[in-house]
Write an enzyme that holds these catalytic residues in place. Structure first.
Site, PDB file in Angstrom:
ATOM      1  N   VAL A  92      -6.444   0.720   8.149  1.00 19.95           N
ATOM      2  CA  VAL A  92      -6.913  -0.094   7.022  1.00 19.95           C
ATOM      3  C   VAL A  92      -8.151  -0.853   7.489  1.00 19.95           C
ATOM      4  CG1 VAL A  92      -6.361  -1.935   5.392  1.00 19.95           C
ATOM      5  CG2 VAL A  92      -4.570  -0.341   6.123  1.00 19.95           C
ATOM      6  N   CYS A  93      -9.293  -0.532   6.909  1.00 22.14           N
ATOM      7  CA  CYS A  93     -10.571  -1.124   7.321  1.00 22.14           C
ATOM      8  C   CYS A  93     -10.831  -2.402   6.543  1.00 22.14           C
ATOM      9  CB  CYS A  93     -11.708  -0.132   7.100  1.00 22.14           C
ATOM     10  SG  CYS A  93     -11.596   1.339   8.131  1.00 22.14           S
ATOM     11  N   LEU A  94     -10.651  -3.531   7.214  1.00 26.72           N
ATOM     12  CA  LEU A  94     -10.914  -4.840   6.627  1.00 26.72           C
ATOM     13  C   LEU A  94     -11.495  -5.746   7.700  1.00 26.72           C
ATOM     14  CD1 LEU A  94      -7.774  -5.678   4.433  1.00 26.72           C
ATOM     15  CD2 LEU A  94     -10.109  -5.396   3.624  1.00 26.72           C
TER      16      LEU A  94
END
Length: 445
Positions: A92-94
């Protein structure tokens, strides 16, 4: 991990569990509070609408100095990328997780927590998820707009297939050949349909959201079917998904459209859930015959509630046990004077599982009523303040029927026509009230 960190994680989990946000769910394995599972219900009016997206969350020992490690689990066993920022492999790219470069002030800070992480992930599930891809601001040409529509179309299809249908088929034991193994696991799905996860830790085999999925499926069934009806007009059966420029082998969303198949599977899930609910009554009678503790407990709660209603001289609610079965309650609701339900008489059935309260009651209004909290099939959408005590369920059932000005929440949409009128223009609200009154008058005939 320090006691202070454990207390903070416990508090953050409890706040979500006791909160009013219907789109978030969290649970942890009793052996390790650092290992959390979370569920995000896809936002309305997006291609993710009412999908059930599961994530694993592992808190570091120095939390909250460092962010948790978050992985997406709803990936069709690593074969489906649901968003430019949610990879098929689970990443999850955050920026707040330190998995994506962000502007100054967007990094993780100890002031953030589990809820802010889940809300940030949910914000990725927008009506146009293509915009999450870097360089989107320059994508304005006709081909770009076409690609955006194609991306939305395949996400909507796979949300239904992977984030709604597959987990429920697994929970209900529905096999590829149409047979059902109650309370079993779907073992013989084909490779392109399997949605299991090779966890390296036994703690991840626990499944805390199965009952939530089942209850919400009954709420949202009409929405799922309407979405299929609309989407199937735009694509052909077996039409291939278009590949986006940012998708790559091993990190993409590949497949074909097959809405007729999804529709039949949704219908069978509904039928299987109906049969499961009816079996609760059969198992309940067996439990009563064996004088089990759960049967005695539910019988006692029924008797106490009935005595309390009599002592209050309540004339709006009457309860009884269907054929003496403590796991099937018959509720008769009499509309209160000076309300929209004045003069109405409504029969309601509440089915209880022998696994109550882990499995929550399923409530059906048997008397036809045009009501924004009652589906066309009679499923009642209600919220008890304390789920483990049945008196709070009775109170919540009455409140759901009587409340005339509830706060707007599209996640409570269980009757599409009634909700559209209820939350529409003043003229539409009048039409809703007239339709409700007609059903009230018919109930008393």
């Amino acid at each position: 991990m320090s006691d202070q960190a454990i207390l903070r994680i416990t508090r953050e989990i409890r706040q979500i569990q006791q909160g009013t946000d219907l789109s978030l769910g969290v649970a942890y394995h009793e052996s390790d509070i650092r290992s959390v599972k979370a569920l995000i219900v896809g936002p309305p009016d997006t291609p993710y609408e009412f999908g059930f997206f599961e994530f694993s969350i592992k808190f570091p020992r120095d939390y909250p100095a460092s962010p948790p490690n978050v992985n997406a689990l709803t990936t069709n066993a690593g074969r489906c990328r649901f968003n430019p920022n949610i990879y098929a492999g689970g990443k999850v790219c955050l920026s707040i997780l330190g998995t994506w470069r962000g502007e100054r002030g967007e990094e993780w800070s100890s002031a953030q927590g589990l809820e802010s992480i889940l809300i940030s992930i949910q914000s990725l599930m927008s009506s146009n998820p293509y915009e999450n891809e870097p360089g989107y601001e320059d994508a304005k040409g006709p081909e770009d707009l076409k690609a955006m529509g194609q991306y939305v179309a395949k996400i909507q299809h796979e949300t239904l297939r992977i984030a709604v249908i597959r987990p429920l088929e697994d929970a209900l034991g529905i096999q590829k050949d149409g047979t059902v193994i109650p309370q079993g696991k779907s073992l013989n799905a084909s490779d392109d349909e399997e949605d299991t996860f090779a966890y390296d830790d036994a703690r991840w085999f626990f499944k805390p959201f199965e009952d939530l999925r089942k209850r919400r499926f009954l709420w949202y069934y009409e929405s799922y079917m309407q979405a299929i009806e609309a989407a199937s007009q735009k694509v052909k059966k077996n039409e291939k998904f278009e590949t986006m420029t940012f998708e790559h082998p091993g990190n993409s969303m590949d497949g074909t459209f097959n809405y007729p198949n999804l529709k039949s599977r949704l219908e069978f899930i509904k039928e299987t859930l109906t049969n499961e609910t009816e079996r609760w009554g059969v198992h309940g009678l067996e439990s009563k015959k064996n004088e089990s503790s759960i049967a005695n407990n539910i019988q006692r709660q029924h008797d106490q509630i009935k005595e309390e209603l009599n002592s209050r001289k309540s004339f709006s609610v009457d309860i009884s046990l269907a054929d003496g079965n403590p796991f099937v309650w018959t509720i008769t609701y009499f509309g209160r004077p000076m309300t929209h339900l004045d003069g109405g008489v409504f029969k309601i059935k509440m089915y209880l599982s022998t696994s109550f309260p882990e499995e929550q009651p399923r409530v059906f209004v048997e008397t036809p009523i045009f009501h924004q909290r009652v589906s066309k099939d009679g499923v009642l959408c209600y919220f008890p303040s304390r789920s483990e005590e049945l008196k709070y369920h009775i109170d919540a059932i009455v409140q759901a029927l009587e409340e005339e000005s509830p706060p707007f929440d599209p996640r409570t949409t269980v009757n599409l026509e009634a909700s559209k009128l209820f939350w529409g223009t003043p003229d539409e609200r009048k039409r809703y009230n007239r339709a409700l009154r007609r059903s009230v008058e018919k109930s008393a005939e």
